[in-house]
Structures are given as C-alpha cells and as structure tokens.
Design a protein around this motif. Structure first.
Motif, PDB file in Angstrom:
ATOM      1  N   ARG A   1      81.006 -39.487 -64.463  1.00 43.69           N
ATOM      2  CA  ARG A   1      80.886 -38.112 -63.672  1.00 43.69           C
ATOM      3  C   ARG A   1      81.695 -37.101 -64.129  1.00 43.69           C
ATOM      4  NH1 ARG A   1      81.521 -38.149 -57.497  1.00 43.69           N
ATOM      5  NH2 ARG A   1      80.497 -36.208 -58.016  1.00 43.69           N
ATOM      6  N   ILE A   2      80.969 -35.871 -64.102  1.00 44.36           N
ATOM      7  CA  ILE A   2      81.391 -34.735 -64.482  1.00 44.36           C
ATOM      8  C   ILE A   2      81.888 -33.621 -63.562  1.00 44.36           C
ATOM      9  CG2 ILE A   2      80.937 -32.533 -66.024  1.00 44.36           C
ATOM     10  CD1 ILE A   2      81.011 -34.823 -67.545  1.00 44.36           C
ATOM     11  N   TYR A   3      83.034 -33.271 -63.642  1.00 44.34           N
ATOM     12  CA  TYR A   3      83.707 -32.398 -62.506  1.00 44.34           C
ATOM     13  C   TYR A   3      83.399 -30.743 -63.239  1.00 44.34           C
ATOM     14  CZ  TYR A   3      87.104 -29.115 -60.512  1.00 44.34           C
ATOM     15  OH  TYR A   3      87.499 -28.006 -59.822  1.00 44.34           O
ATOM     16  N   THR A   4      82.875 -30.023 -62.176  1.00 45.34           N
ATOM     17  CA  THR A   4      82.615 -28.718 -62.757  1.00 45.34           C
ATOM     18  C   THR A   4      83.077 -27.644 -61.718  1.00 45.34           C
ATOM     19  OG1 THR A   4      80.434 -29.367 -63.515  1.00 45.34           O
ATOM     20  CG2 THR A   4      80.654 -26.928 -63.270  1.00 45.34           C
ATOM     21  N   SER A   5      84.269 -26.875 -62.416  1.00 46.27           N
ATOM     22  CA  SER A   5      84.719 -25.825 -61.445  1.00 46.27           C
ATOM     23  C   SER A   5      84.055 -24.670 -61.110  1.00 46.27           C
ATOM     24  CB  SER A   5      86.286 -25.530 -62.145  1.00 46.27           C
ATOM     25  OG  SER A   5      85.955 -24.667 -63.183  1.00 46.27           O
TER      26      SER A   5
ATOM     27  N   ASP B   1      75.905 -28.541 -69.578  1.00 43.20           N
ATOM     28  CA  ASP B   1      75.676 -29.972 -69.825  1.00 43.20           C
ATOM     29  C   ASP B   1      76.161 -30.457 -71.173  1.00 43.20           C
ATOM     30  OD1 ASP B   1      74.319 -30.302 -67.262  1.00 43.20           O
ATOM     31  OD2 ASP B   1      72.325 -30.225 -68.061  1.00 43.20           O
ATOM     32  N   ASP B   2      76.077 -29.688 -72.301  1.00 46.87           N
ATOM     33  CA  ASP B   2      76.453 -30.050 -73.450  1.00 46.87           C
ATOM     34  C   ASP B   2      78.104 -30.270 -73.634  1.00 46.87           C
ATOM     35  OD1 ASP B   2      74.091 -30.275 -74.538  1.00 46.87           O
ATOM     36  OD2 ASP B   2      73.818 -28.078 -75.451  1.00 46.87           O
ATOM     37  N   VAL B   3      78.640 -29.280 -72.694  1.00 47.72           N
ATOM     38  CA  VAL B   3      80.061 -29.286 -72.728  1.00 47.72           C
ATOM     39  C   VAL B   3      80.502 -30.414 -71.914  1.00 47.72           C
ATOM     40  CG1 VAL B   3      82.124 -28.114 -71.699  1.00 47.72           C
ATOM     41  CG2 VAL B   3      80.271 -26.686 -72.718  1.00 47.72           C
ATOM     42  N   GLY B   4      79.914 -30.824 -70.948  1.00 42.39           N
ATOM     43  CA  GLY B   4      80.066 -31.895 -70.241  1.00 42.39           C
ATOM     44  C   GLY B   4      79.749 -33.196 -71.072  1.00 42.39           C
ATOM     45  N   ALA B   5      78.868 -33.211 -71.881  1.00 41.76           N
ATOM     46  CA  ALA B   5      78.735 -34.466 -72.816  1.00 41.76           C
ATOM     47  C   ALA B   5      79.775 -34.597 -73.833  1.00 41.76           C
ATOM     48  CB  ALA B   5      77.212 -34.330 -73.489  1.00 41.76           C
ATOM     49  N   ASP B   6      80.025 -33.400 -74.263  1.00 37.04           N
ATOM     50  CA  ASP B   6      81.747 -33.448 -75.136  1.00 37.04           C
ATOM     51  C   ASP B   6      82.657 -34.118 -74.440  1.00 37.04           C
ATOM     52  OD1 ASP B   6      79.903 -32.365 -77.226  1.00 37.04           O
ATOM     53  OD2 ASP B   6      80.766 -30.372 -76.888  1.00 37.04           O
TER      54      ASP B   6
ATOM     55  N   ALA C   1      75.728 -30.494 -64.147  1.00 35.71           N
ATOM     56  CA  ALA C   1      74.861 -31.940 -63.963  1.00 35.71           C
ATOM     57  C   ALA C   1      75.389 -32.818 -62.521  1.00 35.71           C
ATOM     58  CB  ALA C   1      75.068 -32.808 -65.139  1.00 35.71           C
ATOM     59  N   SER C   2      76.700 -32.697 -62.366  1.00 35.31           N
ATOM     60  CA  SER C   2      77.280 -33.307 -61.157  1.00 35.31           C
ATOM     61  C   SER C   2      77.783 -32.777 -60.174  1.00 35.31           C
ATOM     62  CB  SER C   2      78.276 -34.726 -61.815  1.00 35.31           C
ATOM     63  OG  SER C   2      77.398 -35.348 -62.611  1.00 35.31           O
ATOM     64  N   ALA C   3      77.401 -31.397 -60.036  1.00 41.78           N
ATOM     65  CA  ALA C   3      78.076 -30.464 -59.060  1.00 41.78           C
ATOM     66  C   ALA C   3      77.685 -30.450 -57.766  1.00 41.78           C
ATOM     67  CB  ALA C   3      77.940 -28.923 -59.689  1.00 41.78           C
ATOM     68  N   GLY C   4      76.949 -31.341 -57.446  1.00 39.26           N
ATOM     69  CA  GLY C   4      76.365 -31.391 -55.951  1.00 39.26           C
ATOM     70  C   GLY C   4      75.647 -30.051 -55.392  1.00 39.26           C
ATOM     71  N   ASN C   5      76.040 -29.689 -54.473  1.00 40.37           N
ATOM     72  CA  ASN C   5      75.158 -28.527 -53.849  1.00 40.37           C
ATOM     73  C   ASN C   5      75.751 -26.886 -54.591  1.00 40.37           C
ATOM     74  OD1 ASN C   5      73.584 -29.841 -52.244  1.00 40.37           O
ATOM     75  ND2 ASN C   5      75.367 -29.644 -50.600  1.00 40.37           N
TER      76      ASN C   5
ATOM     77  N   PRO D   1      87.528 -14.918 -67.801  1.00 41.52           N
ATOM     78  CA  PRO D   1      86.636 -15.810 -67.042  1.00 41.52           C
ATOM     79  C   PRO D   1      86.329 -17.022 -67.543  1.00 41.52           C
ATOM     80  CG  PRO D   1      85.498 -13.578 -67.146  1.00 41.52           C
ATOM     81  CD  PRO D   1      86.652 -13.641 -68.630  1.00 41.52           C
ATOM     82  N   THR D   2      86.774 -18.223 -66.768  1.00 43.78           N
ATOM     83  CA  THR D   2      86.806 -19.603 -67.242  1.00 43.78           C
ATOM     84  C   THR D   2      85.944 -20.523 -66.628  1.00 43.78           C
ATOM     85  OG1 THR D   2      89.148 -18.950 -68.313  1.00 43.78           O
ATOM     86  CG2 THR D   2      88.430 -21.378 -68.211  1.00 43.78           C
ATOM     87  N   LEU D   3      85.239 -21.542 -67.151  1.00 42.40           N
ATOM     88  CA  LEU D   3      84.643 -22.361 -66.501  1.00 42.40           C
ATOM     89  C   LEU D   3      85.419 -23.733 -67.036  1.00 42.40           C
ATOM     90  CD1 LEU D   3      82.308 -23.979 -64.723  1.00 42.40           C
ATOM     91  CD2 LEU D   3      81.033 -23.894 -66.817  1.00 42.40           C
ATOM     92  N   ARG D   4      85.766 -24.594 -66.237  1.00 45.72           N
ATOM     93  CA  ARG D   4      86.448 -25.925 -66.567  1.00 45.72           C
ATOM     94  C   ARG D   4      85.359 -27.091 -66.167  1.00 45.72           C
ATOM     95  NH1 ARG D   4      90.808 -23.168 -64.406  1.00 45.72           N
ATOM     96  NH2 ARG D   4      92.604 -22.684 -65.821  1.00 45.72           N
ATOM     97  N   LEU D   5      85.194 -27.964 -67.247  1.00 46.25           N
ATOM     98  CA  LEU D   5      84.544 -29.220 -67.055  1.00 46.25           C
ATOM     99  C   LEU D   5      85.402 -30.340 -67.206  1.00 46.25           C
ATOM    100  CD1 LEU D   5      82.327 -26.837 -67.926  1.00 46.25           C
ATOM    101  CD2 LEU D   5      80.956 -28.997 -67.643  1.00 46.25           C
ATOM    102  N   GLY D   6      85.614 -31.441 -66.639  1.00 46.01           N
ATOM    103  CA  GLY D   6      86.387 -32.610 -66.649  1.00 46.01           C
ATOM    104  C   GLY D   6      85.594 -33.723 -66.442  1.00 46.01           C
ATOM    105  N   THR D   7      86.036 -34.981 -66.889  1.00 47.98           N
ATOM    106  CA  THR D   7      85.637 -36.022 -66.868  1.00 47.98           C
ATOM    107  C   THR D   7      86.762 -37.251 -66.691  1.00 47.98           C
ATOM    108  OG1 THR D   7      83.771 -37.678 -67.418  1.00 47.98           O
ATOM    109  CG2 THR D   7      84.955 -36.738 -69.206  1.00 47.98           C
ATOM    110  N   PRO D   8      86.767 -38.350 -65.900  1.00 41.71           N
ATOM    111  CA  PRO D   8      87.685 -39.298 -66.016  1.00 41.71           C
ATOM    112  C   PRO D   8      87.765 -39.930 -67.418  1.00 41.71           C
ATOM    113  CG  PRO D   8      86.436 -39.390 -63.955  1.00 41.71           C
ATOM    114  CD  PRO D   8      85.719 -38.302 -64.981  1.00 41.71           C
ATOM    115  N   VAL D   9      88.976 -40.392 -67.810  1.00 42.72           N
ATOM    116  CA  VAL D   9      89.155 -41.475 -68.653  1.00 42.72           C
ATOM    117  C   VAL D   9      89.498 -42.921 -68.215  1.00 42.72           C
ATOM    118  CG1 VAL D   9      90.672 -42.084 -70.680  1.00 42.72           C
ATOM    119  CG2 VAL D   9      89.880 -39.587 -70.181  1.00 42.72           C
TER     120      VAL D   9
END
Length: 597
Positions: free
Chosen positions: A161-165, A61-66, A296-300, A182-190
């Motif tokens: 919204r936050i995209y979580t791969s 969630d902190d990464v998504g907030a950043d 935070a916004s990853a659905g299921n 091993p990588t986790l990607r988080l993204g959000t629209p501009v």
C-alpha cells in the motif's frame, strides 16, 4: 391629401421586416458567436484541467511506484531489521547508491529515506537535496522520525500500500533545500520475507516542481488553481493566497468561487464558470474546476484543480466579428429596401385582381382561422391540410400506443407484469454504476420457489400461472418502493436492494419474503403453500459485475436449498462454509496420514 397606397405601405413593411431581420440576425450571430466562443473555451479548459489532473495523478502514482521499487528490494528489509545506521555497512552503502540514483534521475525529489521500525523510527539511509546537489545524511545526523504521522501511519499499512500525505509546507529541522517548500510525502512499508513490516521508504516531492513539469505545455495565458480537500489554496495566481493555513489565515477556494462548493461536498466532479453568465463569481474570466482523487491508495482524499483564461482573450474574435456584422447589416438593409419596393410592386398587382374577385364572390363573408369554406386553391389547400393534420394525429396516437405496448412487452414478464431478465440486468448495471459513484452497497436476492413443481404437476399449468402471479403480488407487498423485483423465468425471481441499508436490510427482507411465501395461497378454491429458498450476494463484497452478482446469488440459493428448503443464505456464508469444509478435510487427511504407534 393623398393617402399612401397599398404598394407604398407594403414596401415600407417589407423594408422594415428586411432591416429588422438582418439586424436581428446580425445581433443573434454576434451573441451566438460570443456564447459559442465561451462554451468552446469552457470545453477546452475542462479538457485541459482533466488532462492536468490526470498528469498529476500519474506523476504521484509514479512516485508511489518508485517507493514500492525501493521497498521491495531484499536489502531494504535486511537493513531495516539489522542495521542501526552507525558505522560502516557494505549492504547499506550499496542500497544507498540505488537511493542516490533515484534522486539524480528525479530532480523533483527533495528527500528519499529508509526508516526502520526499530530505534524509534531511526533513519538508516537518507538523501537530501540542496543548492549544490545531493546531500547524504549519515551517522549521528540521522534522526528519529517515529513520532511523525507519515511514519507511524505507513508502518500500520499492509505491504504494497501507498501512504499519501496532505500537501503542506515542510518545517522539519535540517531538511536542507526542502525546508519551507510545499511538500508531498509518499511512503510504503518495507516487509521481511514473512510479510512483517520492518520499516518504511519515504519520498518527499517538491510540489512546485511537480506542477511545473505537468503544466509545462499549457498556454501562457492559462491561470492555475489548486486546492486540497478542505479548500485551502495550494496554487493560486496570487501567491499571497496560497498555504494560508500555514500563515494563520486560511484562504478557501469555495469562498473565492462559491460555485465550487459541490466539488468539496463531492456532489459534483466538475464545475464550469464564465464571466458572461456569472460575472460576480468569474469576473472577466472563464474557469473550469475538477475534483481528482489524490494518490492511488488515499481513500477519500482528493484535490481540486482549476484552470482560468481571461474573458477578453476568449472574446477577441467575437469583437472583430461584431464590427463586420454591423457593416453587413447596413449593406443588407439597403438591399432589403430596394428588394421590398420591387417585391411590393410585383405582389400588389395580382392582389388587386384577387381582391376584386373576392369582393364579388365572398361578399359579407369573414374568414376565421383556417379558411375551410373557401372554394379557390387556398381553400382546397386549407381543407387538405386540415384532413392531413387530423389523419397524422390519429396515426401518431396509434403508433405511440403500439410503441409503448411493444416496449412494455420487451422489458416485462407477460404473466406477472414484473421486469424480465433483460430489464433487470439493465437496472442492476445502472445501480452498480451509481453505487460505485456514491461509494454505497447493494444486494441481490435470488428467490426460487420450493414447491412450485409439485403444485404445477398436481393442479395444472393454469393454476401454476396464477400461483406465479400471486407470488409476484406478494413480493411487491413485501418490498419497498425503491426495491426492484423481477422474474427470470420459471419459478425463479430476483430482487435488487439499493442504498446504504442494503447490507443490513437484505437478511431481514429475505426473511419477510420467505414469511410471505410460506403463507397459504387460495387459488380457485385450492389452498396451497409455495415456500422459497433465497440466496444473497452483495456489491462490492461478493462481486463488482452484474453477471457475477447474479451467479453468486444463484449459488447461495442452491446452497440454501441443499441445506434445507425455506431458508436463505448469503454468498459470503457459502464461501466461509467451503473454507471450513476444506479445512476439516485437510485435518482429516492429516490424521489419516499419521503413522500408528
């Protein structure tokens, strides 16, 4: 041959009882201590696992907030709209300094990128991490990323919204230190000032570094397991079993630990295993697994975290206790033998006297079960106990019957036998909790009788009471067994519909209720029709709390009644009607404000 006397026999019996009692107590204490230690280890592991999962969620969630902070900067939208990444650009350089600052303060970040919707998803600002520190990728080295899911999926999101791969191994070309990790990607629209999405901010996180940080204070003998929502191991004490899907050989947690299958079926949220109860599944270990939502916004989407501890470490104290118990059992066995001899001698002397008296007093008598016919103190105690037992049983039966009656009166309507408001609200709150856990919906129908007041005034309250009882019976006939009907008071009833069918079935059930209540009632030879107006509110669309669902259903009922009796109306339709009325009033005011030519 001299036969052993009663004193000798009783001494041996009491000594055996003492030895067996001390041995059984020691053995039970040893086994209970082992079970207690394992149970305590399970609770400790479960707490640690839940805490670890919470830390992972907070870290993500902190990464998504950043990412949201970077995306919300006005210069991000301006650059994403107007820049092509080529040549000098002062605003771009200022924004790049901000991106670099985030990379410096977060060593677990492998990449931070600003990607525009234009130019096939071109990278405008990109910072990578390598062995020497930060690397700024500029000019012709910037790549088009529009074909990647983490770009086009994030572009489809609404702002905020936050995209979580999924967690995967990074195989993108030219990613410096991130390649192969091993990588986790988080993204959000501009978004621009009008709310249109013009680009995305993507942050790549080193999963190994992230996990090392959140598990830094775990004990050294803890083993960490992590699996994605499909069960592929992402973290395992045996590194060869991780990321099997990237190596062409999948290694699944539910295959290694079959007891974790309910976690992936989402029928359970936690599983405990230990080598004492399940030696095949948890050989020599104590294990705790929990399922955690992923992002935070990853659905299921979710991950399964597990912690393990060697069973030998857990039972180390029990083994030491077992040695001490053996010593104590031997000491108490010797003591029991000595005390048995003393007690047998003290007990047999009065027993001989009692036996002589009993032989002359009760000759030929055989006592069975409770000695009710004895005339000594034992007989008196037996008769008193029998009378006391019978009296207690009688009083308890009366008390239980009264308690059941009081509970029923406190939770049900005395006239109709339906649940009252208090019991219905308890059932509604419990249904909301169950629907939240299962991701299902429910509906509340507020039923108000249309012509009950006229019937009450015309025929009297006794007829009115019978009408209410008849209405309750018809509600039970219309509803399914799983549905709940209750009387709130007066001529108001409430119905709860649970399960996946509630959204579609609520209008049909309302129609059936109105049809049943529109049929004629024959009460004491009088024919009458009640009719009803019904309001419908649904969870979670209309509200997430029991009180608000009831209020919304009440509001929908009044709207249905004001529009014409014998009708039903959903709360969402009430809101839509209000919006249309407000829009119509606004249009009318606008026409009145136009100057005439």
């Amino acid at each position: 041959m001299i036969r052993p006397g009663l004193t000798f026999k009783l001494s041996i019996l009491l000594a055996c009882i003492g030895v067996l009692a001390s041995g059984a107590t020691g053995y039970y204490a040893y086994r209970a201590n082992r079970t207690m230690l394992v149970s305590e280890a399970e609770r400790s592991l479960l707490t640690s696992t839940e805490l670890l999962g919470q830390r992972v969620s907070v870290a993500i969630d902190d990464v998504g907030a950043d990412a949201q902070v970077l995306a919300s900067m006005p210069s991000s939208a301006d650059i994403a709209q107007s820049d092509d990444g080529i040549g000098p650009n002062a605003p771009r350089e200022q924004l790049a300094q901000v991106y670099a600052s985030f990379m410096v303060h977060h060593p677990e970040y492998l990449q931070i990128r600003l990607i525009t919707r234009q130019h096939y998803g071109l990278e405008l600002i990109r910072f990578d991490r390598d062995a020497d520190g930060l690397v700024r990728v500029e000019g012709n080295s910037l790549q088009e990323k529009g074909q990647f899911a983490y770009v086009f999926d994030t572009l489809a999101f609404s702002p905020g919204r936050i995209y979580t791969s999924p967690i995967s191994v990074n195989h993108e070309y030219g990613t410096h230190a991130a390649e192969g990790k091993p990588t986790l990607r988080l993204g959000t629209p501009v978004a621009d000032a009008s709310g249109a999405v013009v680009g995305v901010v993507i942050i790549d996180v080193d999963v190994d570094d992230l996990l090392k940080r959140v598990q830094s204070d775990l004990p050294s003998d803890y083993q960490v397991y992590l699996a994605n929502e499909w069960g592929d191991f992402l973290v395992h004490p045996d590194a060869s079993k991780t990321f099997g899907f990237d190596k062409g050989r999948r290694v699944l947690m539910q295959d290694s630990f079959s007891a974790t299958k309910p976690l992936f079926d989402q029928s359970k949220s936690e599983v405990l295993l230990n080598g004492l109860v399940r030696p095949r599944q948890a050989a020599g270990q104590v294990l705790a697994f929990v399922r955690r939502p992923f992002g935070a916004s990853a659905g299921n989407r979710f991950i399964v975290l597990g912690l393990g501890k060697p069973l030998d470490h857990v039972l180390a104290g029990a083994n030491q206790l077992g040695i001490r118990i053996i010593r104590m059992v031997l000491i108490f066995s010797v003591l029991a033998l000595f005390l048995a001899i003393l007690f047998a001698r003290a007990l047999t002397k009065p027993l001989h006297i009692l036996a002589y008296a009993a032989t002359h007093l009760f000759a030929g008598h055989a006592m069975e079960t409770l000695p009710l016919k004895r005339t000594d103190e034992i007989g008196v105690l037996a008769r008193c106990f029998d009378r006391l037992r019978r009296e207690i049983k009688s009083q308890m039966d009366v008390l239980h019957n009264k308690q059941r009656e009081l509970v029923h009166l406190a939770t049900h309507d005395g006239l109709t036998g339906l649940p009252n408001r208090m019991l219905f609200m308890q059932k509604l709150e419990a249904a909301i909790g169950e629907a939240t856990r299962r991701g299902e919906a429910l509906a509340v129908l507020f039923v108000d009788l249309d012509r009950f007041k006229q019937i009450n005034d015309q025929f009297g309250h006794s007829i009115g009471d019978k009408v209410l009882a008849a209405v309750a019976r018809r509600l039970k006939e219309v509803l399914c067994t799983a549905d709940v009907a209750a009387r709130l008071g007066g001529d108001e009833f409430i119905v709860l519909i649970e399960g996946p069918r509630s959204a579609e079935a609520a209008p049909g059930i309302a129609s059936r209720i109105m049809g049943a209540l529109n049929e004629e009632l024959l009460i004491d030879g009088q024919s009458m029709t009640v009719g009803a107006s019904i309001g419908i509110s649904q969870y979670p669309d209309d509200s997430a709390t029991a009180e608000e669902l009831l209020l919304n259903a009440d509001a929908a009922m009044y709207a249905a009644k004001s529009g014409g009796r014998c009708a039903y109306l959903r709360y969402r339709d009430v809101l839509e009607r209000r919006k249309q009325e407000q829009a119509s009033e606004g249009a009318t005011e606008g026409r009145e404000a136009e100057p005439t030519a």
